[in-house]
Scaffold this motif. Sequence first.
Motif, PDB file in Angstrom:
ATOM      1  N   TYR A 198      76.251 -18.094  13.045  1.00 40.44           N
ATOM      2  CA  TYR A 198      77.662 -17.794  12.515  1.00 40.44           C
ATOM      3  C   TYR A 198      78.506 -18.386  11.519  1.00 40.44           C
ATOM      4  CZ  TYR A 198      77.163 -17.847  17.729  1.00 40.44           C
ATOM      5  OH  TYR A 198      77.462 -17.464  19.167  1.00 40.44           O
ATOM      6  N   LEU A 199      78.507 -17.429  10.785  1.00 40.11           N
ATOM      7  CA  LEU A 199      78.811 -17.315   9.405  1.00 40.11           C
ATOM      8  C   LEU A 199      80.455 -16.764   9.315  1.00 40.11           C
ATOM      9  CD1 LEU A 199      78.198 -17.652   7.094  1.00 40.11           C
ATOM     10  CD2 LEU A 199      76.633 -15.602   5.836  1.00 40.11           C
ATOM     11  N   CYS A 200      81.356 -17.272   8.438  1.00 35.94           N
ATOM     12  CA  CYS A 200      82.650 -16.662   8.314  1.00 35.94           C
ATOM     13  C   CYS A 200      82.791 -16.135   7.563  1.00 35.94           C
ATOM     14  CB  CYS A 200      83.893 -17.610   8.303  1.00 35.94           C
ATOM     15  SG  CYS A 200      84.297 -19.039  10.413  1.00 35.94           S
ATOM     16  N   SER A 201      83.458 -14.844   7.227  1.00 38.51           N
ATOM     17  CA  SER A 201      83.367 -13.445   6.519  1.00 38.51           C
ATOM     18  C   SER A 201      83.554 -14.858   4.746  1.00 38.51           C
ATOM     19  CB  SER A 201      84.040 -12.703   6.869  1.00 38.51           C
ATOM     20  OG  SER A 201      85.408 -13.308   6.753  1.00 38.51           O
ATOM     21  N   LEU A 202      83.237 -14.057   4.254  1.00 41.74           N
ATOM     22  CA  LEU A 202      82.454 -14.180   2.748  1.00 41.74           C
ATOM     23  C   LEU A 202      83.245 -13.122   1.706  1.00 41.74           C
ATOM     24  CD1 LEU A 202      79.054 -16.268   2.053  1.00 41.74           C
ATOM     25  CD2 LEU A 202      81.983 -16.630   2.772  1.00 41.74           C
ATOM     26  N   HIS A 231      69.198 -13.969  14.848  1.00 41.32           N
ATOM     27  CA  HIS A 231      70.865 -13.674  15.267  1.00 41.32           C
ATOM     28  C   HIS A 231      71.551 -13.725  14.276  1.00 41.32           C
ATOM     29  CE1 HIS A 231      68.470 -13.174  19.325  1.00 41.32           C
ATOM     30  NE2 HIS A 231      69.289 -12.323  19.643  1.00 41.32           N
ATOM     31  N   ILE A 232      73.000 -12.639  13.888  1.00 40.71           N
ATOM     32  CA  ILE A 232      73.329 -13.383  12.718  1.00 40.71           C
ATOM     33  C   ILE A 232      74.493 -12.635  13.485  1.00 40.71           C
ATOM     34  CG2 ILE A 232      74.450 -12.609  10.632  1.00 40.71           C
ATOM     35  CD1 ILE A 232      71.774 -12.366   9.607  1.00 40.71           C
ATOM     36  N   VAL A 233      75.638 -13.866  13.250  1.00 44.33           N
ATOM     37  CA  VAL A 233      77.488 -13.315  13.969  1.00 44.33           C
ATOM     38  C   VAL A 233      78.795 -13.422  12.980  1.00 44.33           C
ATOM     39  CG1 VAL A 233      79.134 -13.869  15.883  1.00 44.33           C
ATOM     40  CG2 VAL A 233      76.132 -14.351  16.482  1.00 44.33           C
ATOM     41  N   PRO A 234      78.757 -12.269  12.332  1.00 45.61           N
ATOM     42  CA  PRO A 234      79.943 -12.273  11.312  1.00 45.61           C
ATOM     43  C   PRO A 234      81.596 -13.158  12.516  1.00 45.61           C
ATOM     44  CG  PRO A 234      78.712 -10.451  11.524  1.00 45.61           C
ATOM     45  CD  PRO A 234      78.429 -10.981  12.523  1.00 45.61           C
ATOM     46  N   VAL A 235      82.121 -14.249  11.946  1.00 49.59           N
ATOM     47  CA  VAL A 235      82.941 -14.545  12.436  1.00 49.59           C
ATOM     48  C   VAL A 235      84.442 -14.241  11.874  1.00 49.59           C
ATOM     49  CG1 VAL A 235      83.896 -16.697  13.472  1.00 49.59           C
ATOM     50  CG2 VAL A 235      81.429 -16.063  13.320  1.00 49.59           C
ATOM     51  N   VAL A 236      85.672 -14.211  11.780  1.00 47.69           N
ATOM     52  CA  VAL A 236      86.940 -14.478  11.548  1.00 47.69           C
ATOM     53  C   VAL A 236      86.983 -15.130  11.614  1.00 47.69           C
ATOM     54  CG1 VAL A 236      89.010 -13.131  10.821  1.00 47.69           C
ATOM     55  CG2 VAL A 236      86.817 -11.854  10.871  1.00 47.69           C
ATOM     56  N   ALA A 285      74.991  -9.309  15.675  1.00 48.96           N
ATOM     57  CA  ALA A 285      76.006  -9.205  16.894  1.00 48.96           C
ATOM     58  C   ALA A 285      78.174  -8.368  15.971  1.00 48.96           C
ATOM     59  CB  ALA A 285      76.624 -10.649  17.594  1.00 48.96           C
ATOM     60  N   ASN A 286      78.390  -8.081  17.625  1.00 46.78           N
ATOM     61  CA  ASN A 286      79.476  -7.656  16.885  1.00 46.78           C
ATOM     62  C   ASN A 286      80.688  -8.601  15.896  1.00 46.78           C
ATOM     63  OD1 ASN A 286      79.439  -5.083  17.266  1.00 46.78           O
ATOM     64  ND2 ASN A 286      79.977  -5.999  19.805  1.00 46.78           N
ATOM     65  N   SER A 287      81.760  -8.397  15.300  1.00 45.27           N
ATOM     66  CA  SER A 287      82.125  -9.434  14.863  1.00 45.27           C
ATOM     67  C   SER A 287      83.172 -10.128  15.884  1.00 45.27           C
ATOM     68  CB  SER A 287      82.868  -8.987  13.399  1.00 45.27           C
ATOM     69  OG  SER A 287      82.338  -8.533  12.804  1.00 45.27           O
ATOM     70  N   VAL A 288      83.998 -11.217  15.913  1.00 43.08           N
ATOM     71  CA  VAL A 288      84.402 -12.054  16.547  1.00 43.08           C
ATOM     72  C   VAL A 288      85.665 -12.981  15.760  1.00 43.08           C
ATOM     73  CG1 VAL A 288      82.795 -13.816  16.813  1.00 43.08           C
ATOM     74  CG2 VAL A 288      83.948 -13.278  18.754  1.00 43.08           C
ATOM     75  N   LYS A 289      86.770 -13.770  16.540  1.00 43.14           N
ATOM     76  CA  LYS A 289      87.053 -14.312  16.261  1.00 43.14           C
ATOM     77  C   LYS A 289      86.819 -15.785  16.346  1.00 43.14           C
ATOM     78  CE  LYS A 289      91.332 -11.883  17.021  1.00 43.14           C
ATOM     79  NZ  LYS A 289      92.703 -11.239  17.403  1.00 43.14           N
ATOM     80  N   LEU A 290      87.269 -16.413  15.286  1.00 42.40           N
ATOM     81  CA  LEU A 290      86.496 -18.323  15.593  1.00 42.40           C
ATOM     82  C   LEU A 290      86.771 -18.647  17.062  1.00 42.40           C
ATOM     83  CD1 LEU A 290      86.367 -20.878  13.504  1.00 42.40           C
ATOM     84  CD2 LEU A 290      87.473 -21.400  15.314  1.00 42.40           C
ATOM     85  N   SER A 291      88.804 -18.757  17.300  1.00 47.33           N
ATOM     86  CA  SER A 291      88.760 -18.876  18.830  1.00 47.33           C
ATOM     87  C   SER A 291      87.707 -18.569  20.002  1.00 47.33           C
ATOM     88  CB  SER A 291      90.652 -18.360  18.610  1.00 47.33           C
ATOM     89  OG  SER A 291      90.574 -16.891  18.599  1.00 47.33           O
ATOM     90  N   GLU A 292      87.074 -17.193  19.955  1.00 52.08           N
ATOM     91  CA  GLU A 292      86.583 -16.448  20.888  1.00 52.08           C
ATOM     92  C   GLU A 292      85.189 -16.772  21.182  1.00 52.08           C
ATOM     93  OE1 GLU A 292      87.252 -12.348  20.044  1.00 52.08           O
ATOM     94  OE2 GLU A 292      90.309 -13.007  20.337  1.00 52.08           O
ATOM     95  N   ILE A 293      84.655 -17.874  20.509  1.00 51.94           N
ATOM     96  CA  ILE A 293      83.471 -18.070  20.139  1.00 51.94           C
ATOM     97  C   ILE A 293      83.211 -18.647  21.600  1.00 51.94           C
ATOM     98  CG2 ILE A 293      81.623 -18.928  19.033  1.00 51.94           C
ATOM     99  CD1 ILE A 293      82.652 -18.177  17.029  1.00 51.94           C
TER     100      ILE A 293
END
Length: 278
Positions: free
Chosen positions: A110-114, A133-138, A177-185
């Motif tokens: 789970y990697l926050c966007s850079l 798996h790689i999950v882009p996170v905002v 994975a689809n990008s996701v907000k941190l609050s929705e993980i």
Amino acid sequence: MHPHRPETGRRLGGIDRAQGIRDEGREVSARHRFFVEAPLTVGEIHRLDALAHQLATVLRLKSGDAITLINGDGYEYLATLTELSPRRAAVQVQERHPTNADPQIDLKLYLCSLKQDKFEWVLQKATELGATHIVPVVSQRSVVRPVSALAAKHTRWSAILREATEQCGRTRPPVLANSVKLSEIELPRDVYGFLAWEEAGEDAPTLGQAVSALCLTGLHVLPPLALFIGPEGGLAPDEVQSLVARGWRIVTLGRRILRAETAALAGLAIILDRCGEL
């Protein structure tokens, strides 16, 4: 805990498959690997028109040359070009062999966007290391926001993952994975999630200690693992609290502060090493 791996060093026609195959007495290189989204069958002809320009013009291959195809099913397919021009290409699949390069554990990043170049660099290297798996996170301090802005990059990111898979010897690209907000993980109950946080107290275990402890519990099958890496500005305290409340375990990556892209790769390497995957 070292998972079983298939035998390596398979040979064909007296020549190591990493070197090539023999065609009427001459050795043909099969070092070029290409990912295709299609089932492959030994003995059959398969169209590769989408790769024709790269094969004919960029790599300057010719009919009769050998290449390796992968499609994510865990095998490498050695194939011979039967037709090649800048617009048309076809191969005949000659042999199929298992590979030992695909990771044997389920490891999600789970990697926050850079910043774009750094994020894409992590995608490439995470593939080489063995993330599945790689999950882009905002997050609050993410460079790229909102989620819709990240969604537009998925086609490019998928291509990066495929190219890294071709290069490193894997047959299966990481699932993007689809990008996701941190609050929705939501962390599934069967997944052990490790949150690397630079402000963790001295009582927090290192990531290596936490993974080693998990491996020593006597589990016959290691559960899916997940690593969460915050953005370049770090996670806000309330975000950390929120993740902990949802099951993530706080760990450290050592005594020094690492950049986000360094932390992601260091964390993956630690987990994979402790699990016998490096």
